[in-house]
Scaffold this motif. Structure first.
Motif, PDB file in Angstrom:
ATOM      1  N   THR A  16       0.960  -1.284   0.016  1.00 40.05           N
ATOM      2  CA  THR A  16      -0.030   0.046  -0.030  1.00 40.05           C
ATOM      3  C   THR A  16       0.911   1.438   0.091  1.00 40.05           C
ATOM      4  O   THR A  16       2.106   1.096   0.442  1.00 40.05           O
ATOM      5  N   THR A  17       0.121   2.562  -0.207  1.00 48.43           N
ATOM      6  CA  THR A  17       1.045   3.497  -0.171  1.00 48.43           C
ATOM      7  C   THR A  17       1.555   3.832   1.057  1.00 48.43           C
ATOM      8  O   THR A  17       2.667   4.060   1.237  1.00 48.43           O
ATOM      9  N   GLU A  18       0.855   3.469   2.311  1.00 44.90           N
ATOM     10  CA  GLU A  18       1.158   3.818   3.648  1.00 44.90           C
ATOM     11  C   GLU A  18       2.527   2.984   3.724  1.00 44.90           C
ATOM     12  O   GLU A  18       3.219   3.222   4.545  1.00 44.90           O
ATOM     13  N   GLU A  19       2.448   1.661   3.347  1.00 43.90           N
ATOM     14  CA  GLU A  19       3.440   0.921   3.715  1.00 43.90           C
ATOM     15  C   GLU A  19       4.846   1.208   2.910  1.00 43.90           C
ATOM     16  O   GLU A  19       5.970   1.075   3.457  1.00 43.90           O
ATOM     17  N   PHE A  20       4.590   1.640   1.604  1.00 42.85           N
ATOM     18  CA  PHE A  20       5.743   1.978   0.965  1.00 42.85           C
ATOM     19  C   PHE A  20       6.460   3.282   1.522  1.00 42.85           C
ATOM     20  O   PHE A  20       7.690   3.228   1.852  1.00 42.85           O
ATOM     21  N   VAL A  21       5.534   4.308   2.034  1.00 42.14           N
ATOM     22  CA  VAL A  21       6.083   5.460   2.697  1.00 42.14           C
ATOM     23  C   VAL A  21       6.861   5.130   3.929  1.00 42.14           C
ATOM     24  O   VAL A  21       7.966   5.788   4.120  1.00 42.14           O
ATOM     25  N   ARG A  22       6.303   4.381   4.780  1.00 40.46           N
ATOM     26  CA  ARG A  22       7.114   3.773   5.943  1.00 40.46           C
ATOM     27  C   ARG A  22       8.243   3.079   5.756  1.00 40.46           C
ATOM     28  O   ARG A  22       9.366   3.478   6.304  1.00 40.46           O
ATOM     29  N   ARG A  23       8.264   2.298   4.789  1.00 39.08           N
ATOM     30  CA  ARG A  23       9.275   1.376   4.431  1.00 39.08           C
ATOM     31  C   ARG A  23      10.339   2.293   3.708  1.00 39.08           C
ATOM     32  O   ARG A  23      11.665   2.258   4.197  1.00 39.08           O
ATOM     33  N   ARG A  24      10.102   3.183   2.824  1.00 41.66           N
ATOM     34  CA  ARG A  24      11.139   4.041   2.261  1.00 41.66           C
ATOM     35  C   ARG A  24      11.562   5.194   3.476  1.00 41.66           C
ATOM     36  O   ARG A  24      12.980   5.513   3.337  1.00 41.66           O
ATOM     37  N   HIS A  25      10.961   5.470   4.264  1.00 39.89           N
ATOM     38  CA  HIS A  25      11.485   6.456   5.335  1.00 39.89           C
ATOM     39  C   HIS A  25      12.448   5.683   6.069  1.00 39.89           C
ATOM     40  O   HIS A  25      13.554   6.332   6.360  1.00 39.89           O
ATOM     41  N   ASN A  31      14.839  13.896   7.686  1.00 43.17           N
ATOM     42  CA  ASN A  31      13.503  13.979   7.356  1.00 43.17           C
ATOM     43  C   ASN A  31      13.261  15.064   6.314  1.00 43.17           C
ATOM     44  O   ASN A  31      12.457  14.675   5.267  1.00 43.17           O
ATOM     45  N   ALA A  32      13.726  16.177   6.366  1.00 38.71           N
ATOM     46  CA  ALA A  32      13.625  16.951   4.993  1.00 38.71           C
ATOM     47  C   ALA A  32      13.858  16.330   3.563  1.00 38.71           C
ATOM     48  O   ALA A  32      12.972  16.455   2.707  1.00 38.71           O
ATOM     49  N   GLU A  33      14.747  15.930   3.759  1.00 34.65           N
ATOM     50  CA  GLU A  33      15.557  15.115   2.459  1.00 34.65           C
ATOM     51  C   GLU A  33      14.475  13.851   2.162  1.00 34.65           C
ATOM     52  O   GLU A  33      14.121  13.768   1.046  1.00 34.65           O
ATOM     53  N   ILE A  34      14.302  13.226   3.182  1.00 29.59           N
ATOM     54  CA  ILE A  34      13.519  11.873   2.946  1.00 29.59           C
ATOM     55  C   ILE A  34      12.200  12.216   2.480  1.00 29.59           C
ATOM     56  O   ILE A  34      11.887  11.534   1.502  1.00 29.59           O
TER      57      ILE A  34
END
Length: 100
Positions: free
Chosen positions: A49-58, A68-71
């Motif tokens: 999911t989008t949420e899983e992707f965002v958390r994983r990439r973070h 965080n600003a770059e991430i």
């Protein structure tokens, strides 16, 4: 890299992929177990999911030393290039996915 939970979700919702596994075995040098894992990896990737992707990439980018600003800027530029492009999310929405 997909995890066991993602694999089990894929396996629960999808029928057997024996035809695809057989095709990969015939068309590549992969053995049955390797072909099965490749298929599970690909299906789990598309199932994320989008949420899983965002958390994983973070987590990945943070462990690589990014701040965080770059991430969040990087994630925002990566999202539209996902296999199924999610809606455009603001930097604030990205932060809320990670931190609640």
């Amino acid at each position: 890299m997909p995890n066991t939970l993602q694999y089990s979700r894929v396996l629960e919702r999808r029928p057997s992929h024996d035809d695809l596994i057989d095709h990969l075995i015939r068309s590549t040098a992969l053995q049955r177990g390797e072909a099965t894992r490749v298929i599970l990896d690909v299906l789990a990737y598309f199932d994320e999911t989008t949420e899983e992707f965002v958390r994983r990439r973070h987590r990945e980018l943070q462990s690589g030393g990014s701040v965080n600003a770059e991430i969040f800027e990087r994630i925002a530029t990566e999202l539209p290039h996902r296999a199924v492009s999610p809606p455009e999310l603001s930097l604030r929405q990205l932060r809320r996915i990670v931190y609640g």
